[in-house]
Design a protein around this motif. Structure first.
Motif, short mmCIF file in Angstrom:
data_model
loop_
_atom_site.label_atom_id
_atom_site.label_comp_id
_atom_site.label_asym_id
_atom_site.label_seq_id
_atom_site.Cartn_x
_atom_site.Cartn_y
_atom_site.Cartn_z
N ARG A 255 -5.73 15.60 -47.30
CA ARG A 255 -4.90 16.19 -46.24
C ARG A 255 -5.77 17.04 -45.30
NH1 ARG A 255 0.13 19.57 -48.25
NH2 ARG A 255 0.61 17.49 -49.07
N VAL A 256 -6.69 17.84 -45.88
CA VAL A 256 -7.58 18.65 -45.06
C VAL A 256 -8.46 17.76 -44.18
CG1 VAL A 256 -9.53 20.26 -45.11
CG2 VAL A 256 -7.60 20.58 -46.67
N ILE A 257 -8.99 16.69 -44.79
CA ILE A 257 -9.83 15.76 -44.03
C ILE A 257 -9.01 15.11 -42.91
CG2 ILE A 257 -11.07 13.56 -44.18
CD1 ILE A 257 -11.88 14.37 -47.03
N ALA A 258 -7.77 14.73 -43.23
CA ALA A 258 -6.91 14.10 -42.22
C ALA A 258 -6.64 15.06 -41.07
CB ALA A 258 -5.61 13.64 -42.86
N GLU A 259 -6.39 16.35 -41.42
CA GLU A 259 -6.14 17.34 -40.38
C GLU A 259 -7.39 17.54 -39.52
OE1 GLU A 259 -4.91 20.73 -42.58
OE2 GLU A 259 -2.84 20.04 -42.87
N LYS A 260 -8.57 17.55 -40.17
CA LYS A 260 -9.82 17.68 -39.41
C LYS A 260 -10.02 16.48 -38.49
CE LYS A 260 -11.50 21.56 -41.06
NZ LYS A 260 -11.75 22.75 -40.18
N ILE A 261 -9.69 15.31 -38.99
CA ILE A 261 -9.83 14.09 -38.19
C ILE A 261 -8.92 14.17 -36.97
CG2 ILE A 261 -9.39 11.61 -38.14
CD1 ILE A 261 -10.35 11.51 -41.04
N VAL A 262 -7.67 14.63 -37.20
CA VAL A 262 -6.72 14.77 -36.08
C VAL A 262 -7.25 15.78 -35.07
CG1 VAL A 262 -4.42 15.58 -35.46
CG2 VAL A 262 -4.72 14.09 -37.43
N GLU A 263 -7.80 16.89 -35.59
CA GLU A 263 -8.35 17.92 -34.71
C GLU A 263 -9.51 17.37 -33.88
OE1 GLU A 263 -10.49 22.33 -35.17
OE2 GLU A 263 -9.31 21.48 -36.82
N ILE A 264 -10.40 16.62 -34.54
CA ILE A 264 -11.54 16.03 -33.84
C ILE A 264 -11.06 15.02 -32.80
CG2 ILE A 264 -13.55 14.52 -34.14
CD1 ILE A 264 -13.96 15.86 -36.88
N GLU A 265 -10.07 14.21 -33.19
CA GLU A 265 -9.54 13.22 -32.25
C GLU A 265 -8.91 13.89 -31.04
OE1 GLU A 265 -6.88 10.96 -34.65
OE2 GLU A 265 -8.44 9.59 -35.40
N GLN A 266 -8.21 15.03 -31.28
CA GLN A 266 -7.62 15.75 -30.16
C GLN A 266 -8.72 16.30 -29.24
OE1 GLN A 266 -5.21 18.67 -32.19
NE2 GLN A 266 -3.41 17.33 -32.29
N LYS A 267 -9.78 16.85 -29.84
CA LYS A 267 -10.89 17.36 -29.03
C LYS A 267 -11.57 16.22 -28.27
CE LYS A 267 -11.94 21.50 -31.75
NZ LYS A 267 -12.96 22.22 -32.57
N ASP A 268 -11.73 15.08 -28.94
CA ASP A 268 -12.32 13.92 -28.26
C ASP A 268 -11.45 13.49 -27.08
OD1 ASP A 268 -14.45 13.90 -29.98
OD2 ASP A 268 -13.65 12.31 -31.28
N ALA A 269 -10.13 13.52 -27.31
CA ALA A 269 -9.23 13.14 -26.23
C ALA A 269 -9.34 14.11 -25.06
CB ALA A 269 -7.79 13.09 -26.75
N GLN A 270 -9.46 15.43 -25.38
CA GLN A 270 -9.62 16.42 -24.32
C GLN A 270 -10.93 16.22 -23.56
OE1 GLN A 270 -9.31 20.13 -26.44
NE2 GLN A 270 -7.07 20.00 -26.68
N LEU A 271 -12.01 15.91 -24.32
CA LEU A 271 -13.29 15.66 -23.68
C LEU A 271 -13.23 14.41 -22.80
CD1 LEU A 271 -15.77 16.47 -26.60
CD2 LEU A 271 -15.41 17.79 -24.51
#
Length: 332
Positions: A255-271
């Motif tokens: 779950r933590v890894i999934a949340e980190k992945i979502v966070e990274i994906e959101q940052k990638d989307a913002q970038l």
């Protein structure tokens, strides 16, 4: 009430199903066909590690009577699990069984595998399926989607596909209508004793007059009275607790890894969005540069034309509303 050992435990389930009379009763109810003869088959694939304790597998070779009165030899792969995370191992097990030379028809020159029925006793629910017992049967269809019956069943086709029976133990509660649910009622976990999940409390006389079910209940009573059996059940509880803690830890980490992945994906989307904005700004700047270059080209041509008319730099600057320096830069 009658107290019996809980057959959800591997040691009790093995003790129960290795009795061929019990196996014949339970398999006949599940298959909805009379099992004339049944034998426990040697395991080609078994769990050697205790972390796989939550899955128990046992194979049977059974002679069954079909609806038309004919008899048939089939392979039954009975698998029981406590944990939802273990169901993927069923596929691995079936694959090894298909490859086993012991599962080849001895009376068939072509060497086709025995027709196989996979039975899954699950200690958990499957998705949103509400049926306690689900039968999954393969059928043959032509290109237009019409069911093909001519020439079927065929040993080649039967050796490539298998039927499945899925029992959702949590949905058995109170289902005693019909022979199948009557037999499966011994797995009903709502009947667990309030003090110990190792035993079930069955209604005295619920199986009165049913010799096969009375025999099964007596065997489960014998298991409950066996001190060695109870010790093995305690060991299973301990290991199951370890497995549960391990799986909980893994799920939390996932779950933590999934949340980190979502966070990274959101940052990638913002970038990516910022990159798009920068590209748009760059395009606007390029457009402005092109417009400026076009304007300068027009001014340069105007200056050159005025020069050919023998106008001084000062006069040209004044006529074009430019400074002398701007005129000189354009000419340069």
């Amino acid at each position: 009430m009658v107290t019996v050992a809980n057959p959800i435990y591997d040691v009790v389930f093995k003790y129960l199903m290795e009795d061929l009379r019990v196996a014949r009763t339970i398999l006949s109810a599940l298959l909805q066909r009379e099992v004339l003869d049944v034998k426990v088959r040697p395991h080609e694939y078994s769990n050697q590690q205790r972390d796989s304790l939550s899955v128990f597998r046992i194979d049977f070779g059974a002679t069954v009577r079909n609806d038309d009165g004919s008899t048939q030899l089939i392979l039954i792969e009975l698998q029981k699990t406590w944990l939802e995370t273990e169901t993927l191992r069923f596929r691995q097990y079936l694959g090894t069984q298909y490859a086993s030379p012991q599962n080849i028809l001895s009376n068939c020159e072509e060497g086709y595998a025995l027709p196989t029925v996979a039975v899954y006793l699950l200690g958990h629910r499957v998705g949103q399926i509400e049926e306690p017992v689900l039968y999954v049967r393969h059928q043959g269809y032509d290109y237009q989607g019409n069911m093909v019956t001519q020439g079927l069943p065929d040993p080649f086709v039967d050796s490539l596909t298998h039927d499945s029976i899925i029992v959702q133990i949590p949905l058995l509660a109170g289902r005693v209508n019909g022979r199948l649910y009557h037999v499966l009622s011994i797995f009903d976990q709502t009947r667990k004793d309030s003090q110990s999940g190792q035993v079930l409390c069955l209604e005295d006389g619920a199986y009165h007059g049913d010799q096969e079910m009375e025999y099964i209940v007596h065997r489960l009573q014998a298991a409950a009275a066996n001190s060695e059996m109870r010790r093995e059940m305690m060991v299973e509880d301990e290991y199951f607790s370890i497995i549960e803690k391990r799986d909980t830890t893994i799920m939390l980490k996932d779950r933590v890894i999934a949340e980190k992945i979502v966070e990274i994906e959101q940052k990638d989307a913002q970038l990516e969005q910022k990159d798009v904005q920068l590209e748009q700004k760059d395009a606007q700047l390029e457009q402005k540069d092109a417009q400026l270059e076009q304007k300068n080209l027009s001014l340069r041509k105007s200056i050159q034309m005025l020069q050919r008319a023998n106008l001084s730099i000062e006069a040209i600057a004044e006529s074009l509303e430019l400074s002398v320096e701007e005129v000189m830069d354009l000419l340069a």
